[in-house]
Design a protein around this motif. Structure first.
Motif, PDB file in Angstrom:
ATOM      1  N   SER A 131      97.193  68.959  50.217  1.00  0.00           N
ATOM      2  CA  SER A 131      98.118  69.009  49.091  1.00  0.00           C
ATOM      3  C   SER A 131      97.418  68.518  47.831  1.00  0.00           C
ATOM      4  O   SER A 131      96.454  67.749  47.898  1.00  0.00           O
ATOM      5  CB  SER A 131      99.339  68.117  49.380  1.00  0.00           C
ATOM      6  N   GLU A 134      99.600  65.352  43.010  1.00  0.00           N
ATOM      7  CA  GLU A 134     100.827  65.319  42.216  1.00  0.00           C
ATOM      8  C   GLU A 134     102.022  65.837  43.006  1.00  0.00           C
ATOM      9  O   GLU A 134     103.173  65.477  42.732  1.00  0.00           O
ATOM     10  CB  GLU A 134     100.676  66.154  40.940  1.00  0.00           C
ATOM     11  N   SER A 135     101.765  66.701  43.997  1.00  0.00           N
ATOM     12  CA  SER A 135     102.841  67.335  44.764  1.00  0.00           C
ATOM     13  C   SER A 135     103.220  66.563  46.020  1.00  0.00           C
ATOM     14  O   SER A 135     104.240  66.867  46.656  1.00  0.00           O
ATOM     15  CB  SER A 135     102.421  68.759  45.158  1.00  0.00           C
ATOM     16  N   PHE A 136     102.435  65.588  46.395  1.00  0.00           N
ATOM     17  CA  PHE A 136     102.631  64.853  47.643  1.00  0.00           C
ATOM     18  C   PHE A 136     103.762  63.843  47.466  1.00  0.00           C
ATOM     19  O   PHE A 136     103.741  63.037  46.535  1.00  0.00           O
ATOM     20  CB  PHE A 136     101.330  64.163  48.038  1.00  0.00           C
ATOM     21  N   ARG A 137     104.756  63.911  48.347  1.00  0.00           N
ATOM     22  CA  ARG A 137     105.903  63.012  48.273  1.00  0.00           C
ATOM     23  C   ARG A 137     106.129  62.360  49.640  1.00  0.00           C
ATOM     24  O   ARG A 137     106.879  62.860  50.467  1.00  0.00           O
ATOM     25  CB  ARG A 137     107.156  63.774  47.837  1.00  0.00           C
ATOM     26  N   GLU A 139     107.447  59.466  52.438  1.00  0.00           N
ATOM     27  CA  GLU A 139     108.753  58.834  52.601  1.00  0.00           C
ATOM     28  C   GLU A 139     108.792  57.420  52.044  1.00  0.00           C
ATOM     29  O   GLU A 139     109.849  56.931  51.654  1.00  0.00           O
ATOM     30  CB  GLU A 139     109.138  58.819  54.086  1.00  0.00           C
ATOM     31  N   THR A 160      98.571  58.952  40.988  1.00  0.00           N
ATOM     32  CA  THR A 160      99.037  58.347  42.243  1.00  0.00           C
ATOM     33  C   THR A 160     100.118  57.298  42.032  1.00  0.00           C
ATOM     34  O   THR A 160     100.553  56.681  43.013  1.00  0.00           O
ATOM     35  CB  THR A 160      97.864  57.693  43.002  1.00  0.00           C
ATOM     36  N   HIS A 162     103.217  57.465  41.653  1.00  0.00           N
ATOM     37  CA  HIS A 162     104.433  57.713  42.439  1.00  0.00           C
ATOM     38  C   HIS A 162     104.234  57.443  43.930  1.00  0.00           C
ATOM     39  O   HIS A 162     105.197  57.493  44.700  1.00  0.00           O
ATOM     40  CB  HIS A 162     104.899  59.165  42.235  1.00  0.00           C
ATOM     41  N   LEU A 163     102.995  57.151  44.335  1.00  0.00           N
ATOM     42  CA  LEU A 163     102.683  56.924  45.746  1.00  0.00           C
ATOM     43  C   LEU A 163     102.621  55.442  46.106  1.00  0.00           C
ATOM     44  O   LEU A 163     102.388  55.095  47.267  1.00  0.00           O
ATOM     45  CB  LEU A 163     101.356  57.600  46.100  1.00  0.00           C
ATOM     46  N   HIS A 220     107.758  59.307  36.894  1.00  0.00           N
ATOM     47  CA  HIS A 220     107.407  59.902  38.195  1.00  0.00           C
ATOM     48  C   HIS A 220     107.032  61.340  37.982  1.00  0.00           C
ATOM     49  O   HIS A 220     107.450  62.205  38.609  1.00  0.00           O
ATOM     50  CB  HIS A 220     108.555  59.741  39.180  1.00  0.00           C
TER      51      HIS A 220
END
Length: 220
Positions: A131, A134-137, A139, A160, A162-163, A220
């Protein structure tokens, strides 16, 4: 494992000892198995710019092991961003079988290689994600986020953010001390520590920068 010689095994053992990293026989076998796979796949997949197998022990294995003592404090759920050929994520997953490692890369050839390593070395604590970052979400936030020669510190933290959260440690492996990049850090990130790494057999400077978020951000 004909591509990996006794000299490679000796260099790994002696280098790890110099780094203060204790390797058991199983870990040595897996690290050398990883090296053999890297040499084999690199011929077709261009996984690393290092073409000479005799340079790979120091520039890949020992370089990855040089951050072991700092990764110990980075929690049990670690992401390796832009993992490429698997450095430092795979050697660290071998060293810390009780911790979870996620290796992320946007290049399909590289993630196929990483998946093959996971299968052949039976690394149950390893997950491979194909991935863009930026697209990796995921849990939940990661406790540690590593990168090696992935991008500038500004892009690494922005891409990163948002990670992770305020408890996450960002560990960026760099060459020379990136003074200019530190000046360009986003306002809600700061430098927690900077360590000069001494990697056996490696020429040139190596640094590890540990970054933290200072506050929650709504970006985000």
């Amino acid at each position: 494992m004909s591509s990996v010689t006794e000299r490679h095994a000796l260099e790994l053992s002696q280098g790890a000892e110099q780094l203060g990293v204790a390797l058991d026989d199983g870990q040595k076998e897996r690290l050398l198995g990883y090296l053999a796979l890297l040499i084999k796949w690199n011929k077709a997949y261009n996984l690393t710019a290092v073409r000479n197998p005799d340079e790979m022990v120091s520039r890949h294995l020992l370089d990855s092991l040089s951050v072991v003592e700092y990764v110990r404090a980075a929690g049990d759920n670690i992401l390796d961003v832009g993992s490429g050929g698997g450095m430092p994520g795979i050697p660290l997953a071998i060293l810390f079988p009780q911790r979870r490692f996620t290796l992320l890369d946007s290049n399909g050839k590289k993630t196929r290689f990483l998946t093959q390593v996971k299968l052949e070395l039976k690394l149950a604590n390893l997950e491979v994600i194909h991935s863009r970052v930026e697209s990796f979400r995921p849990e939940q936030p990661f406790s540690g986020i590593t990168s090696r020669a992935f991008s500038s510190l500004h892009d690494f933290t922005e891409w990163t953010r948002h990670l992770g959260d305020v408890d996450t440690q960002w560990l960026a492996m760099k060459g020379v001390h990136p003074s200019d990049e530190l000046q360009a850090l986003p306002a809600d990130f700061n430098l927690q520590a900077c360590h000069l790494l001494q990697v056996p057999g490696c020429q040139g400077q190596r640094h590890l920068l540990i970054l933290r978020r200072t506050c929650e951000s709504d970006r985000h």
